[in-house]
Motif scaffolding. Structure first.
Motif, PDB file in Angstrom:
ATOM      1  N   MET A 243      28.885  50.407 114.293  1.00  0.00           N
ATOM      2  CA  MET A 243      30.257  49.951 114.151  1.00  0.00           C
ATOM      3  C   MET A 243      30.828  50.260 112.773  1.00  0.00           C
ATOM      4  O   MET A 243      31.983  49.982 112.485  1.00  0.00           O
ATOM      5  N   GLN A 244      30.044  50.825 111.865  1.00  0.00           N
ATOM      6  CA  GLN A 244      30.547  51.116 110.533  1.00  0.00           C
ATOM      7  C   GLN A 244      31.473  52.320 110.512  1.00  0.00           C
ATOM      8  O   GLN A 244      32.352  52.426 109.676  1.00  0.00           O
ATOM      9  N   ARG A 245      31.260  53.259 111.421  1.00  0.00           N
ATOM     10  CA  ARG A 245      32.086  54.469 111.471  1.00  0.00           C
ATOM     11  C   ARG A 245      32.470  54.757 112.923  1.00  0.00           C
ATOM     12  O   ARG A 245      31.714  54.458 113.842  1.00  0.00           O
ATOM     13  N   PRO A 246      33.638  55.358 113.139  1.00  0.00           N
ATOM     14  CA  PRO A 246      34.032  55.727 114.509  1.00  0.00           C
ATOM     15  C   PRO A 246      33.222  56.911 114.998  1.00  0.00           C
ATOM     16  O   PRO A 246      32.574  57.606 114.207  1.00  0.00           O
ATOM     17  N   SER A 247      33.261  57.159 116.295  1.00  0.00           N
ATOM     18  CA  SER A 247      32.552  58.307 116.859  1.00  0.00           C
ATOM     19  C   SER A 247      33.117  59.602 116.279  1.00  0.00           C
ATOM     20  O   SER A 247      34.322  59.733 116.085  1.00  0.00           O
ATOM     21  N   LEU A 248      32.233  60.550 116.008  1.00  0.00           N
ATOM     22  CA  LEU A 248      32.659  61.832 115.461  1.00  0.00           C
ATOM     23  C   LEU A 248      33.488  62.585 116.493  1.00  0.00           C
ATOM     24  O   LEU A 248      33.153  62.623 117.667  1.00  0.00           O
ATOM     25  N   PHE A 249      34.565  63.161 116.051  1.00  0.00           N
ATOM     26  CA  PHE A 249      35.508  63.879 116.910  1.00  0.00           C
ATOM     27  C   PHE A 249      34.809  64.949 117.748  1.00  0.00           C
ATOM     28  O   PHE A 249      33.964  65.690 117.247  1.00  0.00           O
ATOM     29  N   GLU A 250      35.192  65.040 119.041  1.00  0.00           N
ATOM     30  CA  GLU A 250      34.638  66.038 119.953  1.00  0.00           C
ATOM     31  C   GLU A 250      35.790  66.772 120.623  1.00  0.00           C
ATOM     32  O   GLU A 250      36.423  66.253 121.529  1.00  0.00           O
ATOM     33  N   SER A 251      36.065  67.979 120.170  1.00  0.00           N
ATOM     34  CA  SER A 251      37.187  68.737 120.736  1.00  0.00           C
ATOM     35  C   SER A 251      36.923  69.145 122.183  1.00  0.00           C
ATOM     36  O   SER A 251      37.860  69.239 122.989  1.00  0.00           O
ATOM     37  N   ASP A 252      35.651  69.376 122.528  1.00  0.00           N
ATOM     38  CA  ASP A 252      35.318  69.800 123.889  1.00  0.00           C
ATOM     39  C   ASP A 252      35.358  68.635 124.878  1.00  0.00           C
ATOM     40  O   ASP A 252      35.391  68.843 126.086  1.00  0.00           O
ATOM     41  N   SER A 253      35.311  67.417 124.347  1.00  0.00           N
ATOM     42  CA  SER A 253      35.370  66.221 125.199  1.00  0.00           C
ATOM     43  C   SER A 253      36.391  65.262 124.605  1.00  0.00           C
ATOM     44  O   SER A 253      36.100  64.108 124.320  1.00  0.00           O
ATOM     45  N   PHE A 254      37.613  65.776 124.454  1.00  0.00           N
ATOM     46  CA  PHE A 254      38.627  65.008 123.732  1.00  0.00           C
ATOM     47  C   PHE A 254      38.960  63.690 124.416  1.00  0.00           C
ATOM     48  O   PHE A 254      39.096  62.658 123.759  1.00  0.00           O
ATOM     49  N   ILE A 255      39.099  63.702 125.729  1.00  0.00           N
ATOM     50  CA  ILE A 255      39.453  62.478 126.454  1.00  0.00           C
ATOM     51  C   ILE A 255      38.382  61.414 126.239  1.00  0.00           C
ATOM     52  O   ILE A 255      38.683  60.237 125.996  1.00  0.00           O
ATOM     53  N   TYR A 256      37.122  61.837 126.313  1.00  0.00           N
ATOM     54  CA  TYR A 256      35.996  60.916 126.100  1.00  0.00           C
ATOM     55  C   TYR A 256      36.051  60.352 124.685  1.00  0.00           C
ATOM     56  O   TYR A 256      35.923  59.145 124.480  1.00  0.00           O
ATOM     57  N   TRP A 257      36.266  61.241 123.700  1.00  0.00           N
ATOM     58  CA  TRP A 257      36.323  60.788 122.306  1.00  0.00           C
ATOM     59  C   TRP A 257      37.515  59.872 122.078  1.00  0.00           C
ATOM     60  O   TRP A 257      37.398  58.840 121.410  1.00  0.00           O
TER      61      TRP A 257
END
Length: 218
Positions: free
Chosen positions: A1-15
Motif C-alpha cells: 500500500m506504500q506505492r500504487p501499481s506500476l503503470f502497464e500500457s499493455d493492460s491499461f484498463i486493468y492498471w
C-alpha cells in the motif's frame, strides 16, 4: 500500500482500475482532485458576491492542507509511471490534465472508446462455448469481456451474466443447465457460484469417462 501499481500500457484498463482503487483507499480527496481538478484557494466576497483568490498569508491551515493534496495526488501518479510515460505528461500542470492525457493516449477519445465498447458488446452477444472447451477457459474469456466493458463504461452492467453463460454452454450441458435452472434462483445466483457448480460437474464427467483401472494381482 506504500506505492500504487506500476503503470502497464499493455493492460491499461486493468492498471486504471487498480490505480483508482488504490487512490480511493488512500484518500477520497485525492481521487476528487484527479476527476474534478485541483483544489483552489477561492472564497466568495460577501460584498461583491464574486470569487476571490485567498492570498497565502490569509489561508487557514485547513485550506493549506487541501491545497497540499494537489501535489500529493500528482506525486502518486508520478510514482506509478515509468520514465517514458512521465515524459509524456511532463508538460501537464494539473493532475486532472495528467489523468486525461493518460486516458486519451491509452484508452482513446470518446469516439475510440465507444468503438471499443461496441466491439466488446458484439463479442459479448456472440460469445459461445465449444463442446471441448473447459469451464475455466470459457469463463476466462467471458470474464475478460465483461470486466473490459465495465472498465470502459462504468454505467454498463447486466443482471443476465449467469443466464447468458448458461445459454451459451454447448448442448452437451443441457441436462445440467436444466437442473440448475430448476434448483437455483438465477436472479440471486452469482457468476462465481455458477462456475464453481459447473466445474464440479465437469470433474464428475471426467472421472466417469476415465475411471481408475483396478490394480492387477498376479
Amino acid at each position: 500500500m506504500q506505492r500504487p501499481s506500476l503503470f502497464e500500457s499493455d493492460s491499461f484498463i486493468y492498471w486504471k482500475n487498480r490505480f483508482e482503487t488504490y487512490v480511493k483507499s488512500k484518500d477520497l480527496d485525492l481521487w476528487h482532485v484527479i476527476t474534478n481538478g485541483d483544489f483552489q484557494p477561492i472564497i466568495q466576497n460577501p460584498e461583491t458576491k464574486l470569487d476571490e483568490v485567498i492570498s497565502f498569508e490569509k489561508q487557514t491551515d485547513d485550506i493549506k492542507k487541501r491545497l497540499a493534496k494537489n501535489n500529493e495526488e500528482k506525486m502518486v501518479i508520478y510514482n506509478a509511471l515509468p520514465r517514458k510515460e512521465y515524459e509524456r505528461i511532463f508538460m501537464c500542470n494539473k493532475t486532472k490534465e495528467i489523468w486525461k492525457t493518460l486516458l486519451i493516449t491509452h484508452q482513446g477519445n470518446n469516439q475510440v472508446k465507444n468503438n471499443k465498447i461496441d466491439l466488446l458488446v458484439q463479442q459479448y452477444e456472440q460469445f459461445i462455448i465449444s463442446g471441448d472447451e473447459f469451464i475455466d477457459s470459457a469463463f476466462a474469456r467471458f470474464n475478460t469481456i465483461i470486466t473490459s466493458l465495465k472498465a470502459l463504461d462504468e454505467g454498463y452492467f447486466s443482471k443476465n451474466y449467469v443466464r447468458k453463460f448458461l445459454r451459451d454452454l454447448h448442448p452437451k450441458w443441457r441436462a445440467k443447465v436444466t437442473a440448475i435452472e430448476e434448483s437455483k434462483d438465477l436472479t440471486s445466483l452469482s457468476l462465481d457460484e455458477l462456475i464453481g457448480n459447473l466445474k464440479v460437474h465437469e470433474m464428475i464427467i471426467k472421472k466417469c469417462r476415465n475411471p481408475i483401472s483396478p490394480s492387477l494381482h498376479y
